[in-house]
Design an enzyme around this catalytic site. Structure first.
Site, mmCIF file in Angstrom:
data_model
loop_
_atom_site.group_PDB
_atom_site.id
_atom_site.type_symbol
_atom_site.label_atom_id
_atom_site.label_comp_id
_atom_site.label_asym_id
_atom_site.label_seq_id
_atom_site.Cartn_x
_atom_site.Cartn_y
_atom_site.Cartn_z
ATOM 1 N N LYS A 1 9.055 10.735 -12.843
ATOM 2 C CA LYS A 1 8.534 9.857 -13.898
ATOM 3 C C LYS A 1 9.517 8.721 -14.181
ATOM 4 C CE LYS A 1 6.028 11.400 -17.453
ATOM 5 N NZ LYS A 1 5.643 12.199 -18.644
ATOM 6 N N VAL A 2 8.985 7.510 -14.097
ATOM 7 C CA VAL A 2 9.781 6.308 -14.327
ATOM 8 C C VAL A 2 9.090 5.463 -15.399
ATOM 9 C CG1 VAL A 2 10.636 4.171 -13.288
ATOM 10 C CG2 VAL A 2 10.634 6.299 -11.951
#
Length: 360
Positions: free
Chosen positions: A138-139
């Site tokens: 997750k970014v």
């Protein structure tokens, strides 16, 4: 009980749980949801892990065994262990869905939200530590985070881009995703095993817009769903584009929109509204367990509730704009607030780990 979870799954919605903890893994709770409630994935974030670790003694032994390491190293150890176990739990789902579902998301340190180099470095480290192909890194979908998205995808790492609030930003996310795949194609590298989802936040938009609407109740509760419907229209347009068709010819897997923050914040709203009003093929809905249970017990299936409502969504957004609400400013404020909340949760997580060590 309704069979709404099964119905929306059949209609193309991948049902995911927005919660992961060692208690849930060890008790069999997550396995039960997979078996009985159509759950095909799980997402995490710093808030979820901070809550899990502060409320459970199951992490105590691991924390104390690693107390000579830095707090960040201990957090990496305990969170990646949980995520790896969850990935293994979803391994059959992963295989049976042709590696589309069965995904588990793990977020990089939110303090790196504006630092692409640090995001890339930690994203690669987490990918290698968990060592499971059904992982999603997750970014945050900040402007600064988008180059990290492109680079991680170019390196063959599957990515979940999070904290998306606006259509404009979502289009930039699609561009960053496609650019990463194109970099692989240029090097004659396989793109068929690189997956991505775009986490579009829902309920927080209504909270902010409803407040700004003041004494205009007829427009309240319309913004978030209309905004998400517009995101799906952008997804459909991208799917038809020449750019995507070229990537598809190389085996590309289209990035799916993921509806996040789908638990209602206003108690007067139907608890299942951000699920049942956002049904369409090839979307993901990640729900807190309370929302999943609301869908399970009282959700009213009405088929595809996105595609037939695109025109109406545009009308609603136009009315909201005429009422003086600037959605672009709302999205900007929510992004800043979202990053701050995740950073605060990360500090809480560090504090919980320190407390276990100091209390030993």
């Amino acid at each position: 009980m309704s069979d709404a979870l099964a119905q929306i799954s059949k209609a193309g919605v991948a049902v995911c749980l927005d919660d992961l903890s060692r208690d849930r893994l060890k008790s069999g709770s997550l396995a039960k949801l997979i078996k009985e409630d159509s759950v095909v994935g799980v997402t995490t974030n710093p808030i979820i892990f901070a809550s899990a670790i502060s409320k459970s003694d199951l992490y105590r032994s691991d924390i104390l065994q690693n107390k000579d390491k830095s707090i960040e190293e201990i957090i990496t150890k305990i969170t990646t262990d949980d995520v790896r176990e969850a990935c293994d739990l979803f391994s059959n789902t992963f295989k049976e869905s042709n590696e589309i579902d069965g995904r588990v998301s793990l977020e990089v340190d939110p303090r790196f939200a504006l630092d692409p180099a640090a995001t890339i470095k930690q994203g690669k480290e987490l990918w290698d530590i968990v060592d499971r192909r059904n992982l999603l890194i997750k970014v945050p979908g900040t402007i600064e985070g988008l180059p990290a998205v492109t680079e991680l995808i170019a390196q063959g790492i599957s990515v979940n881009i999070t904290l998306i609030f606006s259509i404009d930003r979502y289009k930039k996310v699609l561009d960053a995703f496609a650019s990463g795949l194109e970099m692989r194609v240029e090097k004659s590298q396989d793109i068929s095993n690189v997956h991505s989802v775009a986490s579009f936040f829902i309920s927080r938009i209504d909270v902010e817009v409803d407040t700004q609407l003041g004494n205009q109740p007829d427009l309240k509760g319309l913004a978030a769903i209309a905004n998400a419907i517009m995101a799906y229209e952008a997804y459909l347009e991208f799917e038809k584009s020449d750019r995507w068709q070229k990537l598809l010819a190389h085996g590309g897997r289209l990035q799916r929109p993921l509806w996040a923050s789908t638990g209602v914040k206003d108690p007067s709203y139907d608890k299942a509204r951000y699920v049942m009003s956002l049904v369409a093929p090839n979307v993901i809905n990640t729900m807190p367990e309370a929302t999943l249970n609301a869908v399970k017990t009282s959700g009213k299936f009405a088929g595809n509730t996105i595609s037939p409502n695109i025109k109406n969504a545009k009308i609603n957004l136009a009315k909201i704009a005429l009422a003086g609400v600037d959605l672009s400013k709302v999205a900007e404020a929510l992004e800043i607030d979202g990053i701050a909340k995740f950073e605060s949760a990360w500090l809480d997580l560090m504090s919980s780990v320190k407390s276990v060590i100091s209390g030993s």
